[in-house]
Design a protein around this motif. Structure first.
Motif, short mmCIF file in Angstrom:
data_model
loop_
_atom_site.label_atom_id
_atom_site.label_comp_id
_atom_site.label_asym_id
_atom_site.label_seq_id
_atom_site.Cartn_x
_atom_site.Cartn_y
_atom_site.Cartn_z
N GLY A 199 57.45 38.09 -24.27
CA GLY A 199 57.88 37.25 -23.15
C GLY A 199 59.27 37.63 -22.67
O GLY A 199 59.51 37.77 -21.47
N GLY A 237 49.34 36.73 -17.95
CA GLY A 237 50.04 37.35 -16.83
C GLY A 237 50.08 38.86 -17.01
O GLY A 237 51.13 39.47 -16.86
N SER A 238 48.92 39.44 -17.35
CA SER A 238 48.82 40.85 -17.68
C SER A 238 49.71 41.23 -18.86
O SER A 238 50.57 42.10 -18.75
N TYR A 239 49.49 40.54 -19.97
CA TYR A 239 50.15 40.88 -21.24
C TYR A 239 51.67 40.78 -21.17
O TYR A 239 52.38 41.61 -21.71
N GLN A 240 52.14 39.74 -20.47
CA GLN A 240 53.59 39.58 -20.30
C GLN A 240 54.15 38.29 -20.89
O GLN A 240 55.34 38.22 -21.17
N TYR A 241 53.33 37.24 -21.00
CA TYR A 241 53.90 35.96 -21.37
C TYR A 241 54.22 35.92 -22.86
O TYR A 241 53.67 36.68 -23.67
N SER A 242 55.09 34.98 -23.23
CA SER A 242 55.67 34.96 -24.57
C SER A 242 54.65 34.68 -25.67
O SER A 242 54.89 35.02 -26.82
N SER A 286 59.31 41.26 -21.07
CA SER A 286 58.57 41.31 -19.80
C SER A 286 59.33 40.56 -18.71
O SER A 286 59.34 40.97 -17.55
N LYS A 341 61.46 28.94 -17.25
CA LYS A 341 61.75 30.19 -17.94
C LYS A 341 62.36 29.92 -19.31
O LYS A 341 62.68 30.86 -20.02
N THR A 347 51.80 36.10 -25.98
CA THR A 347 51.00 37.30 -26.21
C THR A 347 51.34 37.87 -27.58
O THR A 347 52.52 38.10 -27.88
N THR A 348 50.34 38.10 -28.41
CA THR A 348 50.58 38.52 -29.79
C THR A 348 50.06 39.95 -30.03
O THR A 348 49.37 40.54 -29.20
#
Lengths: 329, 329
Positions: free
Chosen positions: A192, B166-171, A195, B280, B173-174
């Motif tokens: 996060g 969000g195409s592997y962008q959000y926090s 990105s 954010k 995502t593991t």
């Protein structure tokens, strides 16, 4: 598809056997160029090597958040001696800018890249055109060669790979790229946070540029081509605007339904126009179009710097695109 | 963190032991809701099951490219009997719209989700709040349960996961998310093609909406809040504009440097305002703010539908945000 004359293990051996390195990448560097340069330099430093990183334009404001980017400095006037000079992510020798002239001597020149247009300069050449980013090549080099790897290196490789895949979206993104992504997260990369800084942070002046573009864009060739020509006057009219602020605006043109080729033209100081071109269809090879104007890149993403007045260059570029579209097989 | 009362293996057993299924997801479905519904339905159909998929709003124009989305139909007026009713990606029962009323009977209700705000309705509840998308939960269910898996299912799961990350962008995502991405590519997903359709294709009227927004956006709370209120008149003034066209415009507000909370408000027919909010910073919990207006979601992404005139709702929302920002610990 390989343009290589060696293996990554051979590259790693040369790195291990030498002491004094300079790492270089292309002018106006993007996340792949800077991320690779810094990741490689940091790994070499962890090995106790003496490493210098040169780029005519420095790391740029947008990438300054990455650890180690302060290593990237402009090449000095006085040439220096090295054991090994390494070029990363740079398809042609001239794109290295002033850096090679600042290398008085180097026993070995290494060329690490993923661009299909790489001319194969250097002594040891390793070009993986199947990799979506040179960051993937550097990751494989570090792993294959058993070189040092840590979070700061992982963050730089993440920036490299995420930049050149458009956040894991472009067609050259592979299962291996995703496996590497998983490894970088395991090394501690916070998806996060990084990105956010790579993709989700734009200065407010960027929105101004976007507004200017939305007001001035053109659709030609039955709306299969979307283009915008940014005049110097419009650019300098936006308070605090920096060259990097126009980066990626082309994606908005490209994303319009029905558009097959997107072009962003930017009037620069000194009578040049910077042209960026994107294609959505491999049958429209924008690298071939840009090559006619002295540029290069990939089939689907290419660019050129063209001499001439903006309106004149715009006309020539749009004509060349129309030719390519209408004469496509 | 688990709100589950069962394991994925137990869910898979119930799926195997029954024959007639209905799958439902939240109204105004996104890629995660549709991708999960269709992936699960296709896997069950491969097992020889009788599967119906209901959603008040259908799959939507933007997701219609996904294989199997024609399975998603509006719930009928005449209620029907099932063995099992499954809700995916839906935090509260009312968000299923009219579908539950069209279920006359179902022996078992299953609730599969990843939202922290899920109320835990249903008989079998499996909520993985550590998953960035319900698509990841469905992938694990299919794999753990040894259920059928193929390219069409993989494409729907890709759409689900890529949308909610969000195409592997959000926090959230593991590393596991990336491993699943690699598996979906190995199953044949073409990253470039599917990303093009998910993220890089907008109708031209979308650019018009963007221009309207760039002209009307507001910055408040020392530019820490970026907001835009879209009037019905401005919306209908754009030829062919559809409700889905405003999706994601909020990301442009959110991406502005210094902005901590972004809000997109949209005047709807019937005196309601649809509010979307993004933060954010976990210290600014937009789910808590939206909850005050009868909405919900996640800490960093939430929404609400609020009764009232646009200007009035805008004032109330911006005041609530200002309160939250100024009283933050």
């Amino acid at each position: 598809m390989s343009k290589s004359n060696c293996t990554l293990l051979q590259v790693a051996d040369v790195l291990r056997q030498n002491q004094k390195f300079v790492v270089m990448c292309h002018v106006r560097p993007d996340g792949d160029a800077i991320g690779c340069s810094v990741a490689l330099a940091m790994s070499l430093r962890e090995m106790g090597k003496d490493v210098t990183v040169w780029n005519d334009d420095g790391p740029g404001e947008k990438l300054a958040f990455l650890p180690g980017t302060d290593l990237v400095v402009k090449p000095p006037r006085e040439p220096q001696d090295f054991d090994v000079a390494i070029a990363v992510d740079t398809s042609t020798h001239p794109r290295l800018g002033d850096a090679p002239a600042a290398v008085r001597s180097a026993r070995v020149w290494i060329n690490l890249d993923h661009h299909v247009s790489n001319t194969g300069y250097g002594d040891l050449v390793y070009i993986d055109v199947g990799a979506p980013a040179t960051g993937q090549v550097i990751y494989e080099l570090i792993r294959a060669g058993g070189m040092p790897f840590n979070l700061a290196i992982a963050e730089n490789l993440w920036a490299a790979i995420a930049t050149d895949t458009g956040s894991y979206q472009y067609s050259n993104t592979t299962a291996r790229t995703f496996e590497i992504g998983a490894e970088l997260i395991r090394a501690g990369v916070r998806v996060g946070k990084i990105s956010e800084q790579l993709f989700q942070t734009h200065p407010r002046r960027r929105l101004e540029l976007m507004r200017v573009m939305l007001n001035g864009m053109k659709f030609t060739c039955e709306a299969r081509v979307a283009s915008f020509a940014l005049t110097r006057a419009a650019f300098t009219g936006i308070e605090g605007a920096l060259p990097d602020d126009t980066e990626g605006l082309i994606d908005t043109l490209r994303s319009t339904e029905g558009v097959q080729i997107a072009v962003f033209m930017e009037e620069m100081e000194g009578g040049k126009v910077r042209v960026s071109m994107r294609s959505k269809d491999p049958r429209h090879d924008v690298c071939a179009i840009c090559a006619k104007f002295g540029g290069g890149g990939h089939t689907l993403a290419a660019g050129a710097r063209v001499n001439g007045r903006l309106e004149e260059v715009e006309t020539n570029i749009l004509n060349a695109i129309a030719d390519a579209i209408h004469h496509q097989p």
